[in-house]
Design a protein around this motif. Structure first.
Motif, PDB file in Angstrom:
ATOM      1  N   HIS A  39      46.871  34.790  35.736  1.00 28.15           N
ATOM      2  CA  HIS A  39      47.045  33.602  36.565  1.00 28.15           C
ATOM      3  C   HIS A  39      45.793  33.404  37.410  1.00 28.15           C
ATOM      4  CE1 HIS A  39      51.195  33.066  35.445  1.00 28.15           C
ATOM      5  NE2 HIS A  39      51.362  34.375  35.578  1.00 28.15           N
ATOM      6  N   ILE A  40      45.361  32.158  37.478  1.00 27.32           N
ATOM      7  CA  ILE A  40      44.186  31.815  38.269  1.00 27.32           C
ATOM      8  C   ILE A  40      44.518  30.639  39.180  1.00 27.32           C
ATOM      9  CG2 ILE A  40      42.519  32.684  36.583  1.00 27.32           C
ATOM     10  CD1 ILE A  40      42.066  29.758  35.694  1.00 27.32           C
ATOM     11  N   ARG A  41      43.646  30.429  40.157  1.00 32.94           N
ATOM     12  CA  ARG A  41      43.786  29.284  41.046  1.00 32.94           C
ATOM     13  C   ARG A  41      42.488  28.502  41.001  1.00 32.94           C
ATOM     14  NH1 ARG A  41      46.243  30.662  46.179  1.00 32.94           N
ATOM     15  NH2 ARG A  41      44.650  32.221  46.216  1.00 32.94           N
ATOM     16  N   THR A  94      40.518  25.407  42.957  1.00 34.77           N
ATOM     17  CA  THR A  94      40.520  24.572  44.150  1.00 34.77           C
ATOM     18  C   THR A  94      39.738  23.322  43.796  1.00 34.77           C
ATOM     19  OG1 THR A  94      40.624  26.520  45.574  1.00 34.77           O
ATOM     20  CG2 THR A  94      39.962  24.444  46.607  1.00 34.77           C
ATOM     21  N   ARG A 121      44.708  23.367  46.128  1.00 36.91           N
ATOM     22  CA  ARG A 121      44.866  24.515  45.223  1.00 36.91           C
ATOM     23  C   ARG A 121      45.805  24.161  44.079  1.00 36.91           C
ATOM     24  NH1 ARG A 121      45.276  29.190  49.814  1.00 36.91           N
ATOM     25  NH2 ARG A 121      43.033  29.291  50.172  1.00 36.91           N
ATOM     26  N   GLU A 132      47.296  25.870  40.340  1.00 36.45           N
ATOM     27  CA  GLU A 132      47.406  27.106  39.564  1.00 36.45           C
ATOM     28  C   GLU A 132      47.290  26.831  38.072  1.00 36.45           C
ATOM     29  OE1 GLU A 132      50.548  29.750  40.647  1.00 36.45           O
ATOM     30  OE2 GLU A 132      50.099  29.536  42.771  1.00 36.45           O
ATOM     31  N   THR A 188      47.043  29.208  34.046  1.00 31.90           N
ATOM     32  CA  THR A 188      47.219  30.473  33.349  1.00 31.90           C
ATOM     33  C   THR A 188      46.193  30.552  32.234  1.00 31.90           C
ATOM     34  OG1 THR A 188      49.590  30.445  33.801  1.00 31.90           O
ATOM     35  CG2 THR A 188      48.843  31.897  32.053  1.00 31.90           C
ATOM     36  N   GLU A 244      39.403  31.158  40.897  1.00 27.54           N
ATOM     37  CA  GLU A 244      39.568  32.544  41.340  1.00 27.54           C
ATOM     38  C   GLU A 244      40.817  33.154  40.716  1.00 27.54           C
ATOM     39  OE1 GLU A 244      40.156  32.599  45.649  1.00 27.54           O
ATOM     40  OE2 GLU A 244      40.891  30.560  45.486  1.00 27.54           O
ATOM     41  N   LEU A 262      44.274  35.261  40.657  1.00 31.82           N
ATOM     42  CA  LEU A 262      45.406  35.532  41.527  1.00 31.82           C
ATOM     43  C   LEU A 262      45.870  36.944  41.251  1.00 31.82           C
ATOM     44  CD1 LEU A 262      47.488  32.234  41.291  1.00 31.82           C
ATOM     45  CD2 LEU A 262      46.092  33.020  43.189  1.00 31.82           C
ATOM     46  N   SER A 263      46.235  37.678  42.301  1.00 34.07           N
ATOM     47  CA  SER A 263      46.684  39.055  42.079  1.00 34.07           C
ATOM     48  C   SER A 263      48.120  39.122  41.693  1.00 34.07           C
ATOM     49  CB  SER A 263      46.460  39.920  43.289  1.00 34.07           C
ATOM     50  OG  SER A 263      46.268  39.249  44.460  1.00 34.07           O
TER      51      SER A 263
END
Length: 116
Positions: free
Chosen positions: A2-4, A6, A11, A13, A15, A113, A115-116
């Motif tokens: 998963h990423i974000r 901006t 923001r 999201e 995948t 970026e 996502l954790s």
């Protein structure tokens, strides 16, 4: 993964799929990239290096919301409209909410970026 993204301060999201090219993109994150419009269909940006697209299909047909890599130029492509079948295009992932695709049409900068 998963990423974000901006986009214009908002923001969004997405995948990434499990392709070699998507995994390679993940090693470059976080990234902030300048974008430009291409054919009134996608925003393109150039990461610091070309992604490893080995094992990717020879061609793909993009849909609005897709994040892709165009191997011949080494750019990332973020589609806000459906694209054409294109040799050298490797789909890396997709925006989670299709309602966010229109934001891509006008943005000049994007941050990506993990996502954790």
């Amino acid at each position: 993964m998963h990423i974000r993204l901006t986009i214009d301060g908002r923001r969004v999201e997405a995948t990434l799929n499990d392709s070699a090219a998507a995994r390679d993109l993940a090693t470059l994150l976080p990234l902030t990239l300048e974008t430009e419009d291409f054919h009134q269909t996608e925003r393109i940006a150039y990461p610091p290096r070309k992604l490893d697209t080995s094992g990717a299909p020879d061609a793909a047909t993009s849909k609005a919301g897709d994040l892709a890599s165009y191997a011949p130029w080494g750019n990332l492509a973020l589609f806000y409209r459906d694209g054409q079948h294109s040799p050298g295009l490797a789909i890396l992932g997709r925006l989670t909410n299709s309602g966010d695709t229109e934001r891509l049409a006008t943005t000049d900068r994007i941050t990506i970026e993990a996502l954790s």
